[in-house]
Design an enzyme around this catalytic site. Structure first.
Site, PDB file in Angstrom:
ATOM      1  N   SER A 282       0.847  -1.195   0.000  1.00  0.00           N
ATOM      2  CA  SER A 282       0.000   0.000   0.000  1.00  0.00           C
ATOM      3  C   SER A 282       0.883   1.245   0.000  1.00  0.00           C
ATOM      4  O   SER A 282       1.793   1.356   0.818  1.00  0.00           O
ATOM      5  CB  SER A 282      -0.878  -0.009   1.259  1.00  0.00           C
TER       6      SER A 282
ATOM      7  N   CYS B 134     -15.657  -0.174  15.791  1.00  0.00           N
ATOM      8  CA  CYS B 134     -16.993   0.139  16.267  1.00  0.00           C
ATOM      9  C   CYS B 134     -18.020  -0.470  15.321  1.00  0.00           C
ATOM     10  O   CYS B 134     -18.095  -0.113  14.164  1.00  0.00           O
ATOM     11  CB  CYS B 134     -17.150   1.653  16.319  1.00  0.00           C
TER      12      CYS B 134
HETATM   13  N1  PMP Z   1      -3.317  -4.640   5.474  1.00  0.00           N
HETATM   14  C1  PMP Z   1      -2.789  -4.051   6.553  1.00  0.00           C
HETATM   15  C2  PMP Z   1      -1.880  -4.827   7.445  1.00  0.00           C
HETATM   16  C3  PMP Z   1      -3.087  -2.723   6.823  1.00  0.00           C
HETATM   17  O1  PMP Z   1      -2.597  -2.131   7.912  1.00  0.00           O
HETATM   18  C4  PMP Z   1      -3.952  -2.017   5.948  1.00  0.00           C
HETATM   19  C5  PMP Z   1      -4.338  -0.579   6.241  1.00  0.00           C
HETATM   20  N2  PMP Z   1      -4.822  -0.354   7.515  1.00  0.00           N
HETATM   21  C6  PMP Z   1      -4.459  -2.681   4.844  1.00  0.00           C
HETATM   22  C7  PMP Z   1      -4.117  -3.995   4.634  1.00  0.00           C
HETATM   23  C8  PMP Z   1      -5.363  -1.977   3.880  1.00  0.00           C
HETATM   24  O2  PMP Z   1      -4.604  -1.062   3.141  1.00  0.00           O
HETATM   25  P1  PMP Z   1      -5.268   0.066   2.227  1.00  0.00           P
HETATM   26  O3  PMP Z   1      -5.625   1.179   3.139  1.00  0.00           O
HETATM   27  O4  PMP Z   1      -4.175   0.413   1.250  1.00  0.00           O
HETATM   28  O5  PMP Z   1      -6.421  -0.534   1.537  1.00  0.00           O
END
Ligand code: PMP
Length: 386
Positions: free
Chosen positions: A201, A328
């Site tokens: 990401s 939540c």
């Molecule tokens: N996997 C993990 C471990 C994450 O921390 C996150 C984001 N919180 C995601 C997937 C999802 O990523 P994105 O916001 O790019 O969709």
């Protein structure tokens, strides 16, 4: 004064160099064209921009350019890896995940249960490490896919990925790694790790939101199909027009990591140690959730016994921007599934706060955060005594 940002694992602030690079691309008028329409110079220039970004992402994880599929982020990459490999029922209808996966993995796997797949969850120990004996027992000749995250988004624990890949290889099943939280502070190497699929990401590594990638190992390509329809882009795995400017930003974020990540890790460990030693002076009763070894250098998930995390954060409102791991649902806060998997009670989980910092955090920010927490604790103690 803005609140001190302690929520880097929710999202990182974009690096100004990334913003600059994206602005240049935008202002030059290059790169606006459709990168899949290459019968003219403008389209070819946008395609070149996408290709350069793809190379930056691939190089950072030791992959080849054609093994990178751009997506909208890690949620989509996780969904593509899971739904795209589990598209038909065969004699391999089981999916194995760890109990502390991100919701985008857990929910995609749960969706497949309604299609006839069986989902098995591997336990973790009190540090958050996958129980390898349990994992070994769960993986067998019926396993289609194993999905284990490299670095956890709540407690920062890092898994030893290569031995998990070896288990999968021996069982002849596919292996997906959610590396969304790992890329910024971990030398992610898709081949060294032995991953068939790996999710990334951009907005977790100081790049723009709205873009990420799925690494698809060449040998695993035949096992995955698109989950959307309507175009042949991204080797037929992700239809739709790519946004060249977002690709540029993600690529630039990866270039910066390639040259600065190892120094950055050292600095972040220094900040983490400072945080802990200041905290020990001011609020000695705190407890760390997870482990201090083999952990994301800039994540601290801390429990303040006897203090509701929501109350603590409310007292720090305007001074510190941090988060709890609780979700939540219909107005009722649920304790974090990650902390529960570590063996924390619901009450303990609801006394826990995740602090995550990063590239733009200073020593002064750390000190001021501990000051704010200490003042909040004193006030809350006073209220409890009154
Ligand atoms: N996997 C993990 C471990 C994450 O921390 C996150 C984001 N919180 C995601 C997937 C999802 O990523 P994105 O916001 O790019 O969709």
């Amino acid at each position: 004064m803005p609140a001190i940002y302690m929520d880097y694992q929710a999202t990182t602030p974009p690096d100004p160099r990334v913003v600059e690079r994206m602005r240049d691309g935008h202002e030059s008028g290059q790169g606006f064209a459709n990168p899949h329409s290459v019968s003219h110079d403008l389209g070819r220039s946008a395609a070149a921009e996408v290709a350069a970004s793809r190379r930056s992402v691939a190089t950072l994880i030791g992959a080849d350019d054609d093994e990178i599929v751009f997506t909208s982020g890690a949620t989509e990459a996780n969904n593509l890896a899971i739904l795209g490999t589990c598209h038909d029922l065969t004699d391999r209808n089981e999916i194995v995940v760890s109990a502390i996966e991100h919701k985008s993995v857990l929910a995609a796997a749960r969706h497949l249960e309604s299609k006839g797949f069986v989902v098995r969850k591997a336990h973790v120990d009190a540090a958050g490490r996958v129980d390898m004996d349990h994992l070994h027992d769960l993986i067998g000749s019926s396993t289609r896919l194993v999905s284990v995250m490299a670095t956890n988004n709540e407690i920062g624990v890092e898994q030893d990925i290569a031995p998990i890949a070896a288990l999968c290889r021996n069982a002849g099943c596919l292996f997906h790694v959610d590396a969304a939280q790992a890329l910024g502070t971990f030398a992610v190497d898709a081949y060294e790790w032995g991953a068939d699929f790996l999710s990334l990401s951009s907005h977790k590594v100081y790049g723009p939101k709205g873009i990420g990638a799925l690494f698809v190992a060449r040998d695993a390509r035949r096992h995955i199909r698109s989950i959307m329809f309507g175009g042949d882009q991204e080797d037929g795995l992700r239809p739709g027009t790519l946004a060249p400017n977002l690709c540029t930003g993600f690529g630039e974020a990866c270039n910066i990591l390639a040259s600065e990540r190892s120094d950055e890790i050292v600095r972040l460990v220094g900040l983490r140690d400072r945080f802990l030693s200041k905290l020990r002076e001011r609020i000695p009763a705190y407890e760390i959730n997870g482990t201090l070894t083999g952990r994301h250098p800039a994540n601290l998930n801390i429990r303040f016994p006897g203090i509701e995390a929501d109350q603590m954060l409310a007292m720090c409102e305007g001074r510190v921007a941090a988060a709890t791991g609780s979700a939540c649902t219909s107005g009722i806060p649920e304790p974090s599934h990650v902390l529960i998997a570590l063996g924390r009670t619901s009450r303990e989980a609801n006394e826990s706060i995740r602090f995550s910092f990063g590239r733009f955090t200073t020593a002064e920010d750390i000190d001021a955060t501990v000051e704010a927490l200490s003042a909040a604790t004193a006030l809350l103690d006073g209220l409890a005594d009154a």
